[in-house]
Scaffold this motif. Structure first.
Motif, short mmCIF file in Angstrom:
data_model
loop_
_atom_site.label_atom_id
_atom_site.label_comp_id
_atom_site.label_asym_id
_atom_site.label_seq_id
_atom_site.Cartn_x
_atom_site.Cartn_y
_atom_site.Cartn_z
N ASP A 137 0.85 -1.19 0.00
CA ASP A 137 0.00 0.00 0.00
C ASP A 137 0.88 1.24 0.00
OD1 ASP A 137 -2.09 1.80 0.17
OD2 ASP A 137 -2.29 1.62 2.35
N TYR A 150 2.52 2.50 3.20
CA TYR A 150 1.68 2.58 4.41
C TYR A 150 1.57 1.21 5.08
CZ TYR A 150 0.65 7.42 3.59
OH TYR A 150 0.79 8.78 3.44
N HIS A 153 -1.61 0.51 11.97
CA HIS A 153 -1.29 -0.83 11.48
C HIS A 153 0.16 -0.85 11.02
CE1 HIS A 153 -3.19 1.72 8.34
NE2 HIS A 153 -2.05 1.46 7.72
N PHE A 207 -10.58 -0.83 1.95
CA PHE A 207 -10.19 -1.11 0.56
C PHE A 207 -11.10 -2.15 -0.11
CE2 PHE A 207 -5.43 -0.05 1.48
CZ PHE A 207 -5.74 1.30 1.52
N PHE A 255 -7.46 -2.00 6.60
CA PHE A 255 -7.12 -1.71 5.21
C PHE A 255 -6.79 -3.04 4.51
CE2 PHE A 255 -6.84 2.17 7.58
CZ PHE A 255 -7.43 3.08 6.72
N ARG A 306 3.05 13.78 10.19
CA ARG A 306 1.68 13.65 9.71
C ARG A 306 1.24 12.27 10.17
NH1 ARG A 306 -0.89 9.67 6.23
NH2 ARG A 306 -2.58 10.69 5.14
N ASP A 321 -1.08 9.11 10.12
CA ASP A 321 -1.97 8.37 9.24
C ASP A 321 -3.22 7.89 9.99
OD1 ASP A 321 -2.17 7.15 6.55
OD2 ASP A 321 -2.19 5.28 7.67
N GLU A 338 -4.47 12.97 10.17
CA GLU A 338 -5.36 12.67 9.04
C GLU A 338 -6.68 12.16 9.63
OE1 GLU A 338 -5.93 9.82 5.14
OE2 GLU A 338 -5.04 9.06 6.98
N HIS A 374 -2.43 12.30 -2.17
CA HIS A 374 -2.18 11.03 -2.87
C HIS A 374 -3.38 10.09 -2.77
CE1 HIS A 374 -1.56 10.30 1.31
NE2 HIS A 374 -1.43 9.00 1.11
N ASP A 375 -4.44 10.49 -2.08
CA ASP A 375 -5.60 9.62 -1.89
C ASP A 375 -6.82 10.07 -2.69
OD1 ASP A 375 -4.40 7.85 -0.05
OD2 ASP A 375 -4.82 9.20 1.62
N ARG A 378 -6.20 4.81 -6.42
CA ARG A 378 -5.52 6.11 -6.31
C ARG A 378 -4.26 6.25 -7.15
NH1 ARG A 378 -5.18 4.90 -0.12
NH2 ARG A 378 -4.59 2.97 -1.17
C1 GLC Z 1 -4.22 6.85 4.82
C2 GLC Z 1 -3.23 7.11 3.70
C3 GLC Z 1 -3.53 6.16 2.59
C4 GLC Z 1 -3.37 4.74 3.11
C5 GLC Z 1 -4.24 4.49 4.33
C6 GLC Z 1 -3.83 3.24 5.05
O1 GLC Z 1 -5.52 7.16 4.45
O2 GLC Z 1 -3.26 8.46 3.32
O3 GLC Z 1 -2.73 6.38 1.47
O4 GLC Z 1 -3.69 3.82 2.11
O5 GLC Z 1 -4.13 5.54 5.26
O6 GLC Z 1 -2.59 3.42 5.67
#
Ligand code: GLC
Length: 542
Positions: free
Chosen positions: A66, A69, A109, A154, A177, A211, A213, A266, A326-327, A418
């Motif tokens: 991912d 991430y 995670h 996802f 995810f 930042r 996540d 986020e 990026h999302d 994405r």
């Molecule tokens: C956040 C990130 C994204 C990622 C997800 C899981 O939303 O911005 O890109 O896939 O977390 O870590």
């Protein structure tokens, strides 16, 4: 402990940060993916924009299921990005130019290849190794059904069943995810202690902030109850009250450094709930994603801005605006769609963030420039995403075989995901891979031929380019008094809005004819377009 002298507000309250999806920025070591020396090599470009700092998407060792991430080791930098020496070169290069450096922290995670998860898989049910994650027995005969009906963000179930080395099915683990991203159990003090150490490790290495996540996901409802509507939002994962304790702990660690570190979360929640994350002693900033999810309409923008600022007022927080990441699909595409394609998903957030369809690029670009200028006039800080300064559109037609976002597979090829906003940047229209990577390699995602039209080389010296507009707009923003509050001006039109900030008046026409400026607004200072249509203009009183 608050070390900021009262007369000098913390830098992050008014900063513009440039987000780097490092894999797609610039490849210097010739492996087809961008790296940190690629960022260092292009610091001139970043500095020329007039931003205050950089945020790097995850650069840790990772199997990249991912886009990084899925972190396999939080304490170092992947060799493919140049390892810690490249990180130090970038940090020093950025700091020498007065640019702040933020990294991405992923606490909800890790990767299934993280040492702890390997130990958990090898460990027995009920073992301390398993207790760092969320393992449960299955339901139904022989535990063949997942422990509850939660869905992964996802697509598909949020649970995956382990197999013993001899192939016997056993316990299930939770992953909000991808299946390669097991969720930590934050009720286990070992997890919290590990992240305290991770934070200190990076603060000790001289970063200026993190930042965070999915900062509203770490704490789960203790009973893991079934959802009434598995296709809807999951209130048992998102925004559980206990998550705020984590941030109080992190804030005290950050403040103990005495150098204005920022913690930006986020948090995809409505403004009123998102604001809770920046209460005194918690995070310093939280992304306001509400604005980017609005249709390009004056009333929607005004309502969103008002909601956000009003919510933050309650907690004395400062706004953090963004229109790209990026999302989500790139904004010239989102704003330029004239004929939307129906999407398979019923998820409203996905429909807003990643719409597809036929695009009028001129329309999308004029709207995007107007939206940028409007955003830059607002009080608070701003996050830009690499490539938006080039007016790059979303790549909507990547070959299916090239798609890498786990959303593509997990949605059974119904959601593109994405990747289209993550295509490697075009630097030089005439070079192989548009200057992203050496000729001999294949970039990790293919660049379409039309990327040549957006290359930095063609825009750098063109005063009419989107790049020139970004530089001009960011320079103009320096003239705004950061302390000035916003005051709406009534202009009696529902296709336009106007507000004052100190000596500045910003007016944005979303549709329809230009607004006739009263003389007290002063003279035009910068405008996003001289051709009518969607346009934002700043006026300054003499
Ligand atoms: C956040 C990130 C994204 C990622 C997800 C899981 O939303 O911005 O890109 O896939 O977390 O870590």
């Amino acid at each position: 402990m608050q070390h900021t002298p009262p007369h000098r507000p913390a830098w992050w309250r008014n900063s513009v940060i440039y987000q780097l999806y490092v894999r797609s920025f610039a490849d210097t070591n010739g492996d087809g993916i961008g790296d940190l020396d690629g960022v260092t090599d292009h610091l001139d470009h970043i500095e020329s924009l007039g931003v205050d700092g950089l945020w790097l998407n995850p650069c840790y060792p990772s199997p990249n299921r991912d886009g990084g991430y899925d972190v396999a080791d939080y304490t170092t930098i992947d060799e493919r990005y140049g390892g810690l020496p490249a990180f130090e070169r970038l940090r020093d290069g950025a700091h020498a130019r007065g640019l702040k450096l933020l990294i991405d922290l992923v606490p909800n995670h890790c990767s299934a290849e993280h040492e702890w998860f390997r130990q958990a898989v090898a460990g027995a049910p009920g073992s301390p190794e398993r207790a760092r994650f969320i393992f449960r027995d299955g339901r139904g005969t022989d535990g063949t059904l997942p422990p509850n009906n939660w869905r992964s963000v996802f697509g598909g179930s949020a649970w995956t069943r382990l197999l013993t080395p001899s192939g016997e099915p056993e316990q299930w683990y939770l992953h909000s995810f991808d299946a390669s991203q097991p969720d930590f159990d934050w009720t286990n003090p070992e997890v919290a202690d590990m992240f305290d150490d991770v934070l200190r490790t990076w603060f000790d290495r001289g970063i200026d902030g993190v930042r965070i996540d999915v900062a509203y996901a770490m704490v789960k409802h203790p009973d893991l109850p079934d959802l009434d509507d598995p296709a809807g939002d999951n209130p048992y994962t998102w925004n559980q009250p206990g998550v705020h304790d984590i941030f109080r702990r992190w804030r005290s660690i950050a403040d103990s450094y005495g150098r204005d570190l920022t913690l930006v979360g986020e948090v995809w929640l409505p403004p009123a709930e998102a604001a809770d994350y920046v209460r005194a002693g918690e995070l310093t900033q939280v992304f306001n994603f509400d604005l980017l999810q609005q249709p390009f309409e004056a009333t929607a923008f005004r309502r969103s801005i008002t909601d956000c600022l009003d919510s933050l007022k309650q907690v004395e927080g400062v706004a953090t605006w963004t229109l790209n990441s990026h999302d989500v699909h790139r904004m010239v595409t989102r704003y330029g769609i004239t004929r939307p394609e129906p999407l398979a998903t019923s998820d409203v957030t996905v429909q807003r963030n990643r719409p597809r369809g036929t695009v009028d690029l001129a329309l999308g670009t004029s709207r995007a420039k107007a939206a940028l200028l409007l955003m830059l006039a607002l009080p608070g800080s701003v996050y830009l995403y690499q490539g938006e300064e080039l007016g790059l559109p979303e790549v909507q037609d990547l070959p299916d075989a090239a798609r890498q976002d786990p959303i593509w597979e997990r949605s059974h090829h119904t959601e593109h995901g994405r990747d289209g906003s993550r295509v490697p940047l075009p630097w030089d229209a005439g070079a192989a891979h548009f200057g992203f990577a050496p000729a001999a390699v294949t970039p990790w995602l293919p660049q379409p031929d039309w990327f040549a039209d957006f290359a930095v080389s063609g825009q750098n010296d063109d005063p009419g380019s989107v790049l020139a507009f970004y530089r001009h707009a960011l320079a103009a923003r320096q003239q705004i008094d950061p302390a000035a509050a916003i005051e709406w001006l009534e202009i009696d039109r529902d296709d336009a809005l106007a507000f004052r900030r100190g000596a500045l008046v910003c007016v944005a026409v979303f549709d329809g004819p230009p607004v006739e400026p009263p003389t007290e607004w002063g003279t035009p200072f910068i405008t996003s377009s001289t051709e009518g249509g969607a346009v934002a203009t700043w006026f300054v009183a003499e």
